[in-house]
Scaffold this active site. Structure first.
Site, mmCIF file in Angstrom:
data_model
loop_
_atom_site.group_PDB
_atom_site.id
_atom_site.type_symbol
_atom_site.label_atom_id
_atom_site.label_comp_id
_atom_site.label_asym_id
_atom_site.label_seq_id
_atom_site.Cartn_x
_atom_site.Cartn_y
_atom_site.Cartn_z
ATOM 1 N N ASN A 30 -3.019 -0.393 0.506
ATOM 2 C CA ASN A 30 -2.041 -1.307 1.019
ATOM 3 C C ASN A 30 -2.356 -2.366 1.782
ATOM 4 O O ASN A 30 -3.209 -2.374 2.755
ATOM 5 C CB ASN A 30 -0.851 -0.590 1.355
ATOM 6 C CG ASN A 30 0.159 0.109 0.667
ATOM 7 O OD1 ASN A 30 0.324 -0.206 -0.471
ATOM 8 N ND2 ASN A 30 0.996 1.149 1.109
ATOM 9 N N SER B 11 6.792 3.975 3.986
ATOM 10 C CA SER B 11 5.735 4.786 4.346
ATOM 11 C C SER B 11 5.510 4.781 5.966
ATOM 12 O O SER B 11 4.896 5.667 6.523
ATOM 13 C CB SER B 11 4.236 4.330 3.610
ATOM 14 O OG SER B 11 4.086 2.890 4.055
ATOM 15 N N GLY C 209 -5.482 11.765 -2.033
ATOM 16 C CA GLY C 209 -4.376 12.107 -1.773
ATOM 17 C C GLY C 209 -3.300 12.185 -2.687
ATOM 18 O O GLY C 209 -3.584 12.185 -3.986
ATOM 19 N N ALA C 210 -2.002 11.418 -2.498
ATOM 20 C CA ALA C 210 -1.035 11.348 -3.333
ATOM 21 C C ALA C 210 -1.604 10.326 -4.516
ATOM 22 O O ALA C 210 -1.711 10.778 -5.578
ATOM 23 C CB ALA C 210 0.281 10.809 -2.837
ATOM 24 N N ILE C 211 -1.818 9.184 -4.353
ATOM 25 C CA ILE C 211 -2.113 7.999 -5.196
ATOM 26 C C ILE C 211 -3.544 8.290 -5.670
ATOM 27 O O ILE C 211 -3.547 8.262 -7.100
ATOM 28 C CB ILE C 211 -2.058 6.557 -4.837
ATOM 29 C CG1 ILE C 211 -0.648 6.208 -4.363
ATOM 30 C CG2 ILE C 211 -2.560 5.744 -5.660
ATOM 31 C CD1 ILE C 211 0.574 6.204 -5.616
ATOM 32 N N LYS D 20 3.808 -7.994 -3.223
ATOM 33 C CA LYS D 20 3.811 -6.564 -2.503
ATOM 34 C C LYS D 20 4.159 -6.471 -1.324
ATOM 35 O O LYS D 20 4.870 -5.808 -0.718
ATOM 36 C CB LYS D 20 2.793 -5.664 -3.441
ATOM 37 C CG LYS D 20 3.094 -4.207 -2.912
ATOM 38 C CD LYS D 20 2.129 -3.241 -3.413
ATOM 39 C CE LYS D 20 2.403 -1.779 -3.014
ATOM 40 N NZ LYS D 20 1.467 -0.587 -3.241
ATOM 41 N N ASN E 34 8.777 -1.979 5.956
ATOM 42 C CA ASN E 34 8.245 -1.259 6.877
ATOM 43 C C ASN E 34 8.274 -1.167 8.417
ATOM 44 O O ASN E 34 8.797 0.109 8.759
ATOM 45 C CB ASN E 34 6.460 -1.124 6.333
ATOM 46 C CG ASN E 34 6.165 -0.140 5.211
ATOM 47 O OD1 ASN E 34 6.157 0.889 5.453
ATOM 48 N ND2 ASN E 34 6.453 -0.853 4.029
ATOM 49 N N ASN F 241 6.314 -5.123 2.098
ATOM 50 C CA ASN F 241 6.218 -4.278 3.159
ATOM 51 C C ASN F 241 6.024 -4.724 4.636
ATOM 52 O O ASN F 241 6.154 -4.183 5.451
ATOM 53 C CB ASN F 241 4.790 -3.707 2.537
ATOM 54 C CG ASN F 241 4.500 -2.829 1.532
ATOM 55 O OD1 ASN F 241 5.757 -2.010 1.270
ATOM 56 N ND2 ASN F 241 3.707 -2.683 0.706
ATOM 57 N N GLU G 131 0.520 1.785 9.215
ATOM 58 C CA GLU G 131 -0.431 0.839 8.715
ATOM 59 C C GLU G 131 0.224 -0.568 9.183
ATOM 60 O O GLU G 131 0.781 -1.639 8.460
ATOM 61 C CB GLU G 131 -0.341 0.796 7.207
ATOM 62 C CG GLU G 131 -0.945 2.056 6.572
ATOM 63 C CD GLU G 131 -0.843 2.074 5.063
ATOM 64 O OE1 GLU G 131 -1.787 1.682 4.494
ATOM 65 O OE2 GLU G 131 0.146 2.245 4.354
#
Length: 326
Positions: A103, A274, A9-11, A205, A213, A209, A286
């Site tokens: 993640n 996200s 996908g994106a990453i 990180k 999130n 999140n 997530e």
């Protein structure tokens, strides 16, 4: 070197496009649907820094088509992994490394961790240890993802910012395999430092999140509001303070304090997290890899985490009501 991006996908698409364009590796991407069809027909288009490149990695729909690889980079969301672990087996040769660019806390977290939990399964992301059996943790290399990117149409990735993928072995060693991967990513234009304490960076990180999130999903607010509105900032900060105590009890060293971490998030501005994006689009969120795991660790350590527990219960209920809890 054969590198497969599983879930391009994106990453994954960003990484695949740069690697393929550089010629640093033989790149295969595994995707599905219109995105796969577009890559097969027209190549993988990457928009970054005002320019567009067209890369042509091998694009297939299954692991069986791809065959054994030297490295498999997993760029799926954590909750998707148990459902595809068995299907990944054709990618795994005798020495294949699995790079978890996912993640949150990964399934291999306690592998070579030391202490009383060494080798333990992380139930929040790996119920019953299914992933530990299907994707043996000795294959794992940690990867912390910093770029932001989006699939803007099938076969087209827009890269917004960031170029760093921090790498690390679970035991902190500088193995030949992690050094080779680092050099290959650097040749493709990324920063790819090898960290001796990859879990420390993982937690820094995760620290943001786990709070921003779920609170964003509950309030439908962007990051600037969460960090700037005093009552919401206080909720997020309380969650982060609880999580810091949990991380430190597991041996984590936080290189910055909580208020600096919040200030760093505030600099991102009016960003939709996200989890908020997933809620708005009706996609699985997530929750467990970002917050459920923190509460699981609190229970293992017999530590209080009242704000984290409360927010976890609320965001799970919100996700279930929206059909977004896997």
């Amino acid at each position: 070197m054969r590198i497969c991006i599983f879930g391009a996908g994106a990453i994954g698409g960003l990484m695949a496009a740069r690697l393929a364009q550089s010629g640093a590796a033989e790149v295969t991407v595994i995707a599905r649907g219109p995105h796969l069809a577009a890559m097969q027909a027209h190549g993988l288009r990457l928009r970054s820094g005002g320019e567009e490149i067209v890369a042509r990695p091998r694009a297939v729909g299954s692991a069986a088509e791809a065959g054994p690889q030297d490295y498999v980079v997993i760029t799926l969301k954590a909750h998707s992994l148990p459902g595809v672990a068995e299907a990944m087996q054709p990618l795994l040769g005798p020495a294949t490394a699995i790079v978890s660019a996912v993640n949150g806390i990964p399934w291999w977290y306690f592998h070579r961790h030391g202490g009383p939990f060494d080798g333990r399964a992380v139930e929040s992301v790996d119920p019953g240890g299914k992933l530990l059996r299907a994707l043996p943790p000795e294959r794992a290399i940690g990867c912390i993802v910093y770029p932001a990117a989006e699939v803007v149409e099938p076969g087209v990735i827009a890269h917004t910012y960031g170029d760093r993928f921090s790498l690390g072995e679970p035991d902190g060693s500088r193995s030949d395999r992690v050094n080779r991967l680092s050099q290959t990513l650097i040749a493709a234009g990324f920063k790819a430092p090898v960290r001796p304490r990859i879990r420390d960076e993982m937690w820094v990180k995760l620290w943001g999140n786990l709070a921003f999130n779920p609170v964003s999903a509950l309030t439908m607010q962007t990051l600037d509001v969460l960090t700037g509105e005093p009552e919401l900032r206080a909720v997020c900060r309380a969650m982060m303070v609880e999580a810091q105590a949990i991380g430190e009890a597991l041996g984590i060293r936080f290189g910055i304090d909580v208020d600096r971490r919040i200030a760093g998030a505030a600099e991102v501005g009016a960003h939709r997290t996200s989890m908020l994006q997933d809620l708005e689009r009706g996609r699985p969120m997530e929750i467990d890899a970002l917050l459920g795991v923190v509460v699981e660790f609190a229970e293992l350590l017999d530590l209080p985490a009242p704000t984290c527990r409360t927010v976890l219960a609320l965001v799970r209920a919100r996700a279930r009501a929206a059909g977004c809890y896997p």
